[in-house]
Each structure stands twice: as structure tokens, then as C-alpha cells.
Design an enzyme around this catalytic site. Structure first.
Site, PDB file in Angstrom:
ATOM      1  N   HIS A  78      23.921  75.359  29.889  1.00  0.00           N
ATOM      2  CA  HIS A  78      24.804  75.853  30.952  1.00  0.00           C
ATOM      3  C   HIS A  78      24.056  76.758  31.926  1.00  0.00           C
ATOM      4  O   HIS A  78      24.267  76.696  33.139  1.00  0.00           O
ATOM      5  CB  HIS A  78      26.021  76.574  30.360  1.00  0.00           C
ATOM      6  N   HIS A 241      32.651  68.737  33.008  1.00  0.00           N
ATOM      7  CA  HIS A 241      31.739  69.484  32.136  1.00  0.00           C
ATOM      8  C   HIS A 241      30.563  68.613  31.701  1.00  0.00           C
ATOM      9  O   HIS A 241      29.450  69.113  31.512  1.00  0.00           O
ATOM     10  CB  HIS A 241      32.452  70.080  30.916  1.00  0.00           C
ATOM     11  N   ASP A 245      26.739  69.641  32.043  1.00  0.00           N
ATOM     12  CA  ASP A 245      25.759  69.547  30.959  1.00  0.00           C
ATOM     13  C   ASP A 245      24.564  68.682  31.368  1.00  0.00           C
ATOM     14  O   ASP A 245      23.414  69.033  31.104  1.00  0.00           O
ATOM     15  CB  ASP A 245      26.391  68.908  29.708  1.00  0.00           C
ATOM     16  N   HIS A 268      23.622  65.366  25.016  1.00  0.00           N
ATOM     17  CA  HIS A 268      22.331  66.058  25.087  1.00  0.00           C
ATOM     18  C   HIS A 268      21.191  65.203  24.539  1.00  0.00           C
ATOM     19  O   HIS A 268      20.101  65.179  25.093  1.00  0.00           O
ATOM     20  CB  HIS A 268      22.393  67.371  24.322  1.00  0.00           C
TER      21      HIS A 268
END
Ligand code: ZN
Length: 307
Positions: A78, A241, A245, A268
């Protein structure tokens, strides 16, 4: 010349780690040109520097972790996203624990911190990684399929699609595109919070994770609805979001991108796999600078007012 940027002054914040629940102090400090973004574990007997690099990502379960010389820093995405959104090239991030504080669960608090410190232009050219041919990674098949892709584009844009079957998510947008040339990172993306489900939270806590998580720093859902009294910040906050990310994960390259990112159900781990695939194909990108700012794609030359 399109110049590198750092902070004008230092700024501090205190919070807790999302997963560790540990109290942590964060100090953001200006850094010289070509330093890049460097995390510094100041709580260790000898402070250890952990420079940002796609190849330093050592763990991608639930968050992106960087490692160097035996030291780690968890949940960097973030803060990295805010740096990407505001165009911060050089920065020292001193932290007093193993995890970056979660603050409000979005990048908005980091944007506020960085903007409060002020952004300074530096006497060195911003170096971009420009995608020159498509690079893609894929995993799984059928319902488990996911992919992420980079391709040439004169600018920087991201599109993301999620596929969550949940009453609270079904009613919201599951796909979003964000272009730095036409949108505003701090307005359109930075405020989107991380999210989780109560049933997963119980399991994660049993495994020592999400110890710092709660309604103050995440959208929390039970089987039917969002539990946060204030509701959502954007009607498509979940997928936004994921863009937030992805911007943080991609900025672990250490340089801003010129290109288009698109992804379906990525996270991720797959984002990092995409960067490693890119770096393994040196003919898929080049490094560019802009002597004349007017030659730079829209949105990259004026990412935020420098004052
Ligand atoms: Zn996140």
C-alpha cells in the site's frame, strides 16, 4: 527534463501491522537521486537496508514481503502504491518492526503523509521501464484460471477483473480500468480499502495472521453483507483495491512503468511472477528518460504538484 522526485522533509506515522498486530513507527525521509525506495529496519541491533526490487520479494501470501540480508519487511504494497501514484522515486522508509503499519487499510493515509511532507524535484532524469512487447503469466484452469499481462502503451494504465461470488460483491463492479493519463490516483484509487471475510479472519488468526485487522482498517464481510457501519467508499471498492495493490506490486520493479497492465483474478504472487517474467525477457522492455517533459505520456509528467 522529467525529473526524479523525493520528499521535501521527513514525516512520521505510528500504527499496527495488519498481520502481526505489532505497534510500528514509520519515518519517511528524503533520499538522494538514484537511491530508489529503501526500507530500513531501525529496530535491529545493526540497522539493515532492504532496497525495493522485484527479485527481493520473498513471500506473497496475503501481502508482499521484501527480504535482504536476513531482514524482512512485510505488507509493503500500500505504501509502494502511494509512491507509484504520487511519483516518488527516492525515499528512505525507516520502520521499527517487521511490518509496515496498515493505517486505514488503503493508501490514502500514505498519500496524505507524502503530500504533507511535500514533494521535491531532483537534478536527475526519471528513468522509466517501457514495455516494448507483451509479457504474460497464467496459472490454473477453468474456475481456477488467473492471468496477468503487460503490453506496450504510451502511458500507464491498469485494468483488473475479479470474480468473487458473494452477495456484497456481486452487486458492485467486478472490473475496472484506471489510466494515469485521465484519472486521479488519489481521488479514484488510493481510498480503496483491503477486504476480508469473517470466516477467513478466524482461520487466519488461528494461524497468527490478521492480528491487527478489524473494521477500522478493512472492509469486513460475513456470508451476506458488509459489516462496516459506514459502508463502501466507492461502489466498486473491492476491484479498485486490487488496482491499488497491483500498482504497489508493480512498483517493486524499482522504476515507474510505461505500458498497460491487465489482470484476471491476479494477486501478489502472480504480480511478482509477471515482473520476474518481464526481467527474464530483456528484449520486452527498454529504459527511457525524457529530456523534454512534453514528450512524456500524459499523466506521468505531472503526477502530483511538487511544492
Ligand atoms: Zn492490499
Amino acid at each position: 527534463m522529467l525529473q526524479q522526485r523525493t520528499l521535501k522533509s521527513l514525516t512520521r506515522a505510528v500504527g499496527v501491522g495488519l498481520h502481526s498486530g505489532q505497534r510500528v513507527e514509520l519515518t519517511l525521509r528524503p533520499a538522494q537521486p538514484d537511491t530508489g525506495i529503501v526500507f530500513r529496519r531501525v529496530d535491529l541491533p545493526q540497522p539493515v537496508d532492504i532496497p525495493v526490487s522485484a527479485l527481493a520479494v520473498s513471500d506473497t501470501r496475503l501481502a508482499s514481503t521484501l527480504s535482504h540480508g536476513g531482514a524482512k519487511v512485510h505488507t509493503v504494497e500500500h505504501l509502494m502504491s502511494a509512491c507509484a501514484g504520487l511519483g516518488i522515486d527516492n525515499l528512505y522508509v525507516d520502520i521499527t518492526a517487521e511490518e509496515v503499519p496498515i493505517l486505514d487499510g488503503s493508501a490514502a493515509s500514505f498519500v496524505f503523509l507524502l503530500q504533507s511532507a511535500g514533494i521535491a524535484l531532483q537534478q536527475a532524469p526519471r528513468r522509466f521501464i517501457r514495455i516494448t512487447r507483451p509479457v504474460e503469466v497464467r496459472e490454473g484452469q477453468g474456475a481456477a484460471e488467473k492471468w496477468a499481462r503487460l503490453e506496450p502503451y504510451h502511458g500507464y494504465k491498469l485494468s483488473f477483473e475479479i470474480d468473487f461470488r458473494h452477495p456484497a460483491v456481486d452487486a458492485t463492479g467486478q472490473r475496472v480500468e484506471f489510466d494515469m493519463g485521465t484519472g486521479s490516483y488519489s481521488r479514484d484509487i488510493a481510498r480503496a480499502r483491503t477486504f476480508g471475510f469473517t470466516k477467513d479472519v478466524e482461520m487466519m488468526r488461528a494461524n497468527g495472521l490478521a492480528l491487527g485487522g478489524g473494521l477500522d482498517n478493512a472492509i469486513v464481510m460475513d456470508d451476506y453483507k458488509v459489516l462496516n457501519a459506514e459502508g463502501l467508499r466507492y461502489n466498486d471498492e473491492f476491484v479498485k483495491h486490487k488496482i491499488l495493490d497491483a500498482m504497489g506490486d508493480l512498483y517493486l520493479l524499482g522504476r515507474p512503468l510505461i505500458g498497460a497492465y491487465s489482470a484476471f483474478r491476479s494477486g501478489h504472487a502472480l504480480n511478482n511472477k509477471l515482473l520476474r517474467e518481464l526481467l527474464a525477457q530483456p528484449d520486452a522492455f527498454d529504459l527511457v528518460t525524457f529530456d523534454d517533459e512534453r514528450q512524456a505520456p500524459r499523466g506521468l509528467a505531472q503526477l502530483a504538484p511538487a511544492w
